[in-house]
Design an enzyme around this catalytic site. Structure first.
Site, PDB file in Angstrom:
ATOM      1  N   HIS A 191     -24.814  42.851   2.231  1.00  0.00           N
ATOM      2  CA  HIS A 191     -23.951  42.963   1.154  1.00  0.00           C
ATOM      3  C   HIS A 191     -24.315  41.766   0.341  1.00  0.00           C
ATOM      4  CE1 HIS A 191     -21.940  47.086   1.385  1.00  0.00           C
ATOM      5  NE2 HIS A 191     -22.164  46.603   2.639  1.00  0.00           N
ATOM      6  N   CYS A 230     -27.228  48.409   0.761  1.00  0.00           N
ATOM      7  CA  CYS A 230     -26.737  49.006   2.007  1.00  0.00           C
ATOM      8  C   CYS A 230     -27.192  50.547   2.033  1.00  0.00           C
ATOM      9  CB  CYS A 230     -25.244  48.766   2.188  1.00  0.00           C
ATOM     10  SG  CYS A 230     -24.552  49.160   3.987  1.00  0.00           S
ATOM     11  N   GLU A 248     -22.692  41.112  -2.861  1.00  0.00           N
ATOM     12  CA  GLU A 248     -21.598  40.968  -3.371  1.00  0.00           C
ATOM     13  C   GLU A 248     -20.781  40.020  -2.671  1.00  0.00           C
ATOM     14  OE1 GLU A 248     -21.344  44.864  -1.749  1.00  0.00           O
ATOM     15  OE2 GLU A 248     -22.776  43.635  -2.445  1.00  0.00           O
TER      16      GLU A 248
END
Length: 220
Positions: A186, A81, A188
């Protein structure tokens, strides 16, 4: 494999550490630039504004340490990001700011004006894989990832782009050059596809199944 997750006050650390741990690597949230020396690979997550991000990196002494570890020693690096945007030469968020300059290009705001295309870009979107697709091995032909951002990185050399996404305009969803990788989304927070991207960044980790990790959402 020891993975240093840089804590420069840019947020979004716990979910990244959990995802790395779920893949069998050893994450270490590092708060001193000196800790990068012991790492096998480095992840720079980030949320927030470009100028503030660079100010924090400089104030904490991270810039020379990152340059030594990544550019000098060739340690694998993943920006997430804001961590991707900071690789640019400059950013235009709330003024004009110099970036790390590892990849020539500029960070600019996603264009608004179309009521059907909201900015910030928040939510799931598919990525068109470019290049050899190595970063996306195991993700399928058009994987979905979770995005939360208002700005996009425009590389001067489109050859560094490994994935494209469209939200009003087509923008770089990921870039790579040598030992440097970075993603605007993202991983994750992106369930199976995101875990595959992280696993591909950790080539020494066996490809064992891992449960998706989804935690709090923050803006970048």
């Amino acid at each position: 494999m020891s993975i240093a997750i840089v804590d420069a006050g840019l947020g979004n650390l716990r979910s990244v550490a959990n995802a790395v741990a779920a893949l069998g690597a050893a994450p270490a949230i590092v708060r001193s630039p000196h800790d990068l020396a012991a790492a096998d690979a480095i992840i720079l997550p980030g949320v927030g504004a470009f100028g503030d991000g660079m100010r924090r990196l400089r104030a904490g002494g991270w810039v020379p340490a990152l340059e030594q570890a990544v550019l000098g020693e060739g340690k694998p690096f993943l920006g997430i990001c804001l961590g991707m945007q900071l690789l640019a030469s400059r950013g235009t968020e709330h003024g004009d700011h110099a970036g790390l300059g590892w990849l020539d290009g500029t960070v600019t705001r996603l264009p608004g004006g179309d009521p059907a295309v909201r900015v910030p870009h928040v939510g799931w979107n598919d990525v068109e894989i470019a290049g050899d697709g190595g970063m996306y091995a195991g993700c399928g032909p058009a994987p979905d990832f979770y995005f939360v951002h208002s700005y996009r990185f425009e590389p001067a050399d489109p050859a560094v782009v490994t994935g494209w996404c469209t939200h009003g305009v087509r923008f770089a969803a990921s870039v790579a050059r040598g030992n440097i990788r970075a993603v605007q989304f993202h991983p994750e927070k992106s369930q199976g596809a995101g875990m595959a991207v992280l696993r591909n960044f950790l080539p020494a980790v066996p490809a064992t199944p891992a449960a998706p990790v989804i935690l709090e959402v923050t803006m970048c």
